[in-house]
Design a protein around this motif. Structure first.
Motif, short mmCIF file in Angstrom:
data_model
loop_
_atom_site.label_atom_id
_atom_site.label_comp_id
_atom_site.label_asym_id
_atom_site.label_seq_id
_atom_site.Cartn_x
_atom_site.Cartn_y
_atom_site.Cartn_z
N SER A 1 0.60 -1.32 -0.35
CA SER A 1 -0.30 0.07 0.37
C SER A 1 1.18 1.12 0.16
O SER A 1 2.06 1.33 0.50
CB SER A 1 -1.17 -0.11 0.72
N PRO B 1 -7.30 3.07 5.52
CA PRO B 1 -7.49 4.22 6.61
C PRO B 1 -6.27 4.79 6.18
O PRO B 1 -4.60 4.37 6.44
CB PRO B 1 -7.61 3.67 7.53
N GLY B 2 -6.32 6.26 6.94
CA GLY B 2 -4.36 6.66 7.01
C GLY B 2 -4.22 7.58 5.23
O GLY B 2 -3.26 7.55 5.17
N ASN B 3 -5.49 7.60 4.47
CA ASN B 3 -4.59 7.96 2.85
C ASN B 3 -3.96 7.18 1.91
O ASN B 3 -3.47 7.45 1.18
CB ASN B 3 -4.83 9.55 3.10
N GLN B 4 -4.20 5.47 2.66
CA GLN B 4 -3.74 4.56 1.78
C GLN B 4 -4.46 4.33 0.92
O GLN B 4 -5.61 4.02 1.19
CB GLN B 4 -3.04 3.52 2.55
N HIS C 1 0.92 5.60 0.36
CA HIS C 1 0.36 7.17 1.22
C HIS C 1 -0.47 7.75 -0.50
O HIS C 1 0.80 7.95 -0.93
CB HIS C 1 1.21 7.84 1.85
N TYR C 2 -1.28 8.52 -0.71
CA TYR C 2 -1.51 9.42 -1.70
C TYR C 2 -0.77 10.32 -1.72
O TYR C 2 0.02 10.38 -3.19
CB TYR C 2 -3.23 9.55 -0.83
N ARG D 1 -9.17 1.78 -0.62
CA ARG D 1 -8.59 3.32 -0.63
C ARG D 1 -8.40 2.68 1.40
O ARG D 1 -9.71 2.29 1.86
CB ARG D 1 -9.76 3.97 -0.64
#
Length: 70
Positions: free
Chosen positions: A27, A60-63, A29-30, A58
């Protein structure tokens, strides 16, 4: 080639780059994904299209991550 065709082609190329990056990582992060891809315009839209198409999740944590194939 009209403008719409070019923008659709660019979006498709961006989606391909996103999938390739996510295949190399569990994964991402954005913001890290944006950094790795050179902060492309349309990243959020490309991610949304991939999500609606069932290719990514998508988290949690913008992943974001590839959806497991069943």
């Amino acid at each position: 080639m009209c403008i719409r065709d070019r923008s659709e082609d660019m979006a498709s190329q961006l989606q391909t780059k996103i999938v390739k990056c996510l295949r190399q990582n569990k994964s991402v992060h954005y913001e890290e994904l944006a950094r790795r891809l050179g902060s492309p315009v349309g990243l959020a839209a490309a991610l949304l299209q991939l999500e609606l198409g069932g290719q990514i999740l998508r988290l949690p944590g913008n992943q974001v991550a590839l959806r497991a194939r069943v």
